[in-house]
Write an enzyme that holds these catalytic residues in place. Structure first.
Site, PDB file in Angstrom:
ATOM      1  N   LYS A 142       3.226  -1.353  -3.817  1.00 47.28           N
ATOM      2  CA  LYS A 142       3.768  -2.399  -2.867  1.00 47.28           C
ATOM      3  C   LYS A 142       5.288  -2.466  -3.071  1.00 47.28           C
ATOM      4  O   LYS A 142       5.703  -2.503  -3.990  1.00 47.28           O
ATOM      5  CB  LYS A 142       3.258  -3.616  -3.382  1.00 47.28           C
ATOM      6  CG  LYS A 142       3.894  -4.879  -2.687  1.00 47.28           C
ATOM      7  CD  LYS A 142       3.619  -5.030  -1.119  1.00 47.28           C
ATOM      8  CE  LYS A 142       2.114  -4.488  -0.682  1.00 47.28           C
ATOM      9  NZ  LYS A 142       1.818  -4.628   0.757  1.00 47.28           N
ATOM     10  N   HIS A 196      -7.635  -2.494   3.482  1.00 47.54           N
ATOM     11  CA  HIS A 196      -6.673  -3.398   2.776  1.00 47.54           C
ATOM     12  C   HIS A 196      -7.305  -4.688   1.942  1.00 47.54           C
ATOM     13  O   HIS A 196      -8.544  -4.845   2.130  1.00 47.54           O
ATOM     14  CB  HIS A 196      -6.294  -3.999   4.250  1.00 47.54           C
ATOM     15  CG  HIS A 196      -5.286  -5.216   3.909  1.00 47.54           C
ATOM     16  ND1 HIS A 196      -5.851  -6.568   3.950  1.00 47.54           N
ATOM     17  CD2 HIS A 196      -4.220  -5.395   3.454  1.00 47.54           C
ATOM     18  CE1 HIS A 196      -4.701  -7.608   3.784  1.00 47.54           C
ATOM     19  NE2 HIS A 196      -3.776  -6.584   3.562  1.00 47.54           N
TER      20      HIS A 196
HETATM   21  O1  LIG Z   1       0.088  -4.875   3.200  1.00 50.45           O
HETATM   22  C1  LIG Z   1      -0.728  -4.983   2.283  1.00 50.45           C
HETATM   23  O2  LIG Z   1      -1.365  -4.077   1.894  1.00 50.45           O
HETATM   24  C2  LIG Z   1      -1.227  -6.497   2.171  1.00 50.45           C
HETATM   25  O3  LIG Z   1      -1.023  -7.082   2.865  1.00 50.45           O
HETATM   26  C3  LIG Z   1      -1.795  -6.537   0.801  1.00 50.45           C
HETATM   27  C4  LIG Z   1      -1.202  -7.929   0.144  1.00 50.45           C
HETATM   28  O4  LIG Z   1      -1.038  -8.953   1.126  1.00 50.45           O
HETATM   29  C5  LIG Z   1      -0.253  -7.829  -0.793  1.00 50.45           C
HETATM   30  O5  LIG Z   1       0.990  -7.373   0.094  1.00 50.45           O
HETATM   31  C6  LIG Z   1       0.067  -8.867  -1.442  1.00 50.45           C
HETATM   32  O6  LIG Z   1      -0.752  -9.638  -1.683  1.00 50.45           O
HETATM   33  O7  LIG Z   1       1.381  -9.158  -1.871  1.00 50.45           O
HETATM   34 MG   LIG Z   2      -0.151  -2.729   3.719  1.00 54.64          MG
END
Ligand SMILES: O=C([O-])C(=O)C[C@H](O)[C@@H](O)C(=O)[O-]
Ligand SMILES: [Mg+2]
Length: 431
Positions: free
Chosen positions: A198, A325
């Site tokens: 991420k 996702h």
């Molecule tokens: O872009 C993604 O894979 C997500 O939205 C996954 C999750 O929301 C993630 O970004 C988070 O929870 O911080």
């Molecule tokens: Mg994503």
């Protein structure tokens, strides 16, 4: 069949612990809201489902729960007819990216679908139990015996601001070495062989360095980077060029279909999304402009397991890949994800799941990944059992909360750190 009619629906909002995971919007709250839906049939069979638990979903789930009483659990299409009668307040509809979820637009339909999905899963669970067959059989049958998941790596703090929430033993991960260490633990504990980082947290060159470090530590393993629309098309193309030899795909580098299409025209690195294609109406423009080559499905906001299969069919027609996702979730949702993933032939990539970050659940036996995979369960229904004591404990936490944590807000959570007291979610693209 009268016995299959819904006699009672129980809605239980819970708060589950969540580590201080960073993303472009901010940081995860110490606890995340989820909603557990239990459907009890006239013959006494119970089915369970799970979805987002923020207030905007509860507002719809409550009248909907009343509306489905008397409905036959086998009439899955009818669930959608019923949900369309539930009004959504204009104030809940927002065409910008929501501040916590990073899941694209919030149309009235998408909110409804996010609610109906938990009811659909609960009906399938109850139907499977009453017929003695697993949910994947009700979806047409599994085409694989195990579903692969990827390690979902996050920049993170060692603990939440002020030491809030539950403690864990992961420590901080704020640089390439920390991310590699985190990846090694995921491999040790769960056997994952593909990795998603991420991004959108640090300037792109630092995140490129982290991916390079992962590529050195795990040569040949599939790698993904997801800054949640944090970059301009120009920055995205720079990152794509630097990482072209190691990326399986680049996920939502730039915000919106037009920007993604611009990136796509300039790189051979596949682009994936869970932000610009999150509803059926968004598919046409994205596919016709070749803006994305992989869609990350999510049965919650796509409207359930059968809608996920419809999305898969559309992707197959257009030669677009499919992955999955995940937001923070519990074992009911992981079971649902695994059942539907088992039935989709073109689910070509390891699915995302936050599950390994979680420590709390409402099911009696937590799922166990082996070699980065979950075995597809052949027990009737979803194959999970609700733990009433755990459900009550996590609901108690929701009841005791003063409202601060009942709606996920990663920007507000960020402001609780004194050094980020003035933080607001950045305007995207940030870099
Ligand atoms: O872009 C993604 O894979 C997500 O939205 C996954 C999750 O929301 C993630 O970004 C988070 O929870 O911080
Ligand atoms: Mg994503």
């Amino acid at each position: 069949m009268r016995g299959q009619q819904i006699a009672e629906v129980r809605l239980t909002p819970v708060l589950i612990s969540d580590p201080p995971l960073l993303n472009v919007q901010g940081v995860h709250q110490p606890y995340t809201p989820r909603l557990v839906v239990e459907i009890v049939t006239a013959e006494g069979t119970t089915g369970v489902g799970e979805t987002y638990g923020d207030t905007k979903y509860l507002e719809l789930a409550r009248p909907y729960a009343r509306a489905v009483v008397g409905h036959d659990i086998a009439d899955l299409n009818g669930l959608f007819t019923l949900v369309n009668k539930i009004g959504v307040a204009d104030s809940r509809v927002d065409h910008s990216v929501d501040v916590g979820g990073l899941r694209g637009v919030q149309s009235a339909d998408k909110l409804r679908l996010s609610v109906v999905s938990a009811f659909e899963v609960a009906c399938l669970d109850a139907l499977g139990k009453s017929r003695g067959v697993p949910v994947h059989t009700l979806l047409g049958g599994k085409v694989r015996d195990a579903v692969e998941y990827s390690a979902y790596l996050f920049y993170r703090w060692a603990e939440h601001p002020g030491g809030a929430g539950e403690k864990d033993t992961w420590g901080a991960a704020l640089d390439p070495a920390g991310i590699v260490e985190q990846a090694r633990r995921f491999v040790r504990e769960h056997g994952f062989t593909s990795f998603k980082l991420k991004g959108g947290v640090f300037p792109p060159e630092q995140e490129v360095a982290a991916i390079r470090a992962l590529a050195d530590a795990f040569p040949g393993h599939p790698l993904r980077l997801d800054p949640n629309g944090g970059w301009t098309p120009e920055t995205s193309l720079g990152v794509a060029a630097e990482l072209a030899d190691v990326l399986e795909y680049l996920e939502d580098p730039a915000p919106g279909t037009a920007a993604m299409a611009e990136v796509s025209r300039g790189t051979g690195v596949p682009l994936a999304t869970n932000m610009c294609v999150t509803t059926f109406p968004e598919i046409r423009q994205a596919f016709l402009t070749d803006a994305v080559q992989v869609v990350l499905s999510d049965h919650h906001y796509w409207g359930g397991l059968r809608n996920t299969r419809e999305l898969a069919a559309i992707c197959r027609v257009f030669g677009v890949g499919l992955s999955m996702h995940s937001n923070t979730h519990m074992g009911i949702s992981l079971a649902a994800m695994t059942h539907v993933a088992a039935t989709v032939p073109n689910l070509d990539y390891a699915c995302d799941s936050h599950y390994p970050w979680g420590t709390e659940d409402v099911i009696t036996a937590r799922h166990v990944f082996r070699d980065g995979r979950l075995d597809v369960c052949d027990a009737p229904g979803l194959g999970v059992e609700l733990d009433p004591a755990a459900l009550a404990r996590l609901h108690r936490r929701w009841l005791d909360d003063d409202g601060t944590l009942r709606d996920r807000d990663d920007a507000a959570a960020m402001r609780r750190a004194p050094e980020h007291a003035t933080w607001t979610s950045p305007v995207l693209p940030r870099w």
